[in-house]
Design a protein around this motif. Sequence first.
Motif, PDB file in Angstrom:
ATOM      1  N   CYS A  17      81.818  71.061  81.866  1.00 35.87           N
ATOM      2  CA  CYS A  17      83.395  71.441  81.701  1.00 35.87           C
ATOM      3  C   CYS A  17      83.561  72.966  82.061  1.00 35.87           C
ATOM      4  O   CYS A  17      84.239  73.435  82.609  1.00 35.87           O
ATOM      5  CB  CYS A  17      83.739  71.058  80.317  1.00 35.87           C
ATOM      6  SG  CYS A  17      85.442  71.336  80.078  1.00 35.87           S
ATOM      7  N   ILE A  18      82.657  73.801  81.356  1.00 29.85           N
ATOM      8  CA  ILE A  18      82.503  75.172  81.496  1.00 29.85           C
ATOM      9  C   ILE A  18      82.407  75.490  82.870  1.00 29.85           C
ATOM     10  O   ILE A  18      83.225  76.374  83.529  1.00 29.85           O
ATOM     11  CB  ILE A  18      81.415  75.762  80.831  1.00 29.85           C
ATOM     12  CG1 ILE A  18      81.287  75.572  79.440  1.00 29.85           C
ATOM     13  CG2 ILE A  18      81.197  77.368  81.046  1.00 29.85           C
ATOM     14  CD1 ILE A  18      80.532  75.931  78.054  1.00 29.85           C
ATOM     15  N   ALA A  19      81.489  74.887  83.609  1.00 29.91           N
ATOM     16  CA  ALA A  19      81.503  75.231  85.075  1.00 29.91           C
ATOM     17  C   ALA A  19      82.679  74.954  85.744  1.00 29.91           C
ATOM     18  O   ALA A  19      83.117  75.858  86.649  1.00 29.91           O
ATOM     19  CB  ALA A  19      79.948  74.511  85.586  1.00 29.91           C
ATOM     20  N   ALA A  57      82.941  76.300  71.554  1.00 29.90           N
ATOM     21  CA  ALA A  57      83.201  76.596  72.875  1.00 29.90           C
ATOM     22  C   ALA A  57      83.947  76.158  73.846  1.00 29.90           C
ATOM     23  O   ALA A  57      84.807  76.694  74.444  1.00 29.90           O
ATOM     24  CB  ALA A  57      81.708  76.141  73.685  1.00 29.90           C
ATOM     25  N   PHE A  58      84.660  74.794  73.550  1.00 34.29           N
ATOM     26  CA  PHE A  58      85.716  74.294  74.038  1.00 34.29           C
ATOM     27  C   PHE A  58      86.907  75.037  73.951  1.00 34.29           C
ATOM     28  O   PHE A  58      87.823  75.487  74.522  1.00 34.29           O
ATOM     29  CB  PHE A  58      86.155  72.751  73.716  1.00 34.29           C
ATOM     30  CG  PHE A  58      87.258  72.240  74.173  1.00 34.29           C
ATOM     31  CD1 PHE A  58      87.030  71.777  75.510  1.00 34.29           C
ATOM     32  CD2 PHE A  58      88.541  72.083  73.462  1.00 34.29           C
ATOM     33  CE1 PHE A  58      88.234  71.271  76.207  1.00 34.29           C
ATOM     34  CE2 PHE A  58      89.614  71.589  74.164  1.00 34.29           C
ATOM     35  CZ  PHE A  58      89.441  71.182  75.562  1.00 34.29           C
ATOM     36  N   PRO A  89      82.578  81.414  77.310  1.00 39.36           N
ATOM     37  CA  PRO A  89      81.558  80.593  77.644  1.00 39.36           C
ATOM     38  C   PRO A  89      80.759  80.548  78.907  1.00 39.36           C
ATOM     39  O   PRO A  89      81.571  80.768  79.957  1.00 39.36           O
ATOM     40  CB  PRO A  89      81.955  79.112  77.212  1.00 39.36           C
ATOM     41  CG  PRO A  89      83.127  79.354  76.528  1.00 39.36           C
ATOM     42  CD  PRO A  89      83.803  80.626  76.966  1.00 39.36           C
ATOM     43  N   LYS A  90      79.551  80.844  78.878  1.00 32.70           N
ATOM     44  CA  LYS A  90      78.650  80.881  80.089  1.00 32.70           C
ATOM     45  C   LYS A  90      78.136  79.507  80.567  1.00 32.70           C
ATOM     46  O   LYS A  90      77.643  78.837  79.598  1.00 32.70           O
ATOM     47  CB  LYS A  90      78.020  81.890  80.185  1.00 32.70           C
ATOM     48  CG  LYS A  90      78.350  83.365  80.064  1.00 32.70           C
ATOM     49  CD  LYS A  90      78.442  83.937  81.366  1.00 32.70           C
ATOM     50  CE  LYS A  90      78.818  85.595  81.097  1.00 32.70           C
ATOM     51  NZ  LYS A  90      80.320  85.614  81.441  1.00 32.70           N
ATOM     52  N   VAL A  91      78.103  78.903  81.488  1.00 33.89           N
ATOM     53  CA  VAL A  91      77.259  77.781  81.881  1.00 33.89           C
ATOM     54  C   VAL A  91      75.799  78.137  82.066  1.00 33.89           C
ATOM     55  O   VAL A  91      75.322  78.979  82.495  1.00 33.89           O
ATOM     56  CB  VAL A  91      78.143  77.201  83.255  1.00 33.89           C
ATOM     57  CG1 VAL A  91      77.579  77.862  84.555  1.00 33.89           C
ATOM     58  CG2 VAL A  91      77.367  76.004  83.501  1.00 33.89           C
TER      59      VAL A  91
END
Length: 170
Positions: A17-19, A57-58, A89-91
């Motif tokens: 999701c972050i990516a 993070a979400f 947030p970082k992937v």
Amino acid sequence: MTDEDPTLEQLRFLHKCIAKVTEEIEATRFNTGISAMMEFINVAYKWKKRPKVIIEAFVLLLAPYAPHLAEELWFRLGHSKSLAYEPFPKVDPAYLEESTILLPVQINGKTRGTIQVEKTCSEEDAFQLASKDEKLSKYLDGMSIKKRIFVPGKIMNVILDRQHVKAAVQ
């Protein structure tokens, strides 16, 4: 919500999701970023436990899209300062790699199905899974195997003894 550590599956979904959200924000495709977050929420609803670090993070991912809602959620998570000063947030690429693959299984050169296996699965383990698979077992039950060809991570081909196959067909 719990203070427990997240599972590997939860971390994988979060980092996917972050990516996706990061990529979509950079390309100004906001609607697909929202779609990625909706997919994440649909998966997270099914979890029995939702680790706080995953939820935090979400919420940080949500902030560019819904800043007021994200700020309210951030305070409800127990933070006393604004999320505006928190890093996005970082992937972690390690969580983007799948540990399992879908391995095609051929019987006498014809693809008859697939099995889900670990990337590091041995030939014997792959064959055992194939022989237990409902779709594939009907081709293997009672047949004598002449040869097995296994390319790790790519394919498994089971060559049946032709004489035995002809006798079984008649």
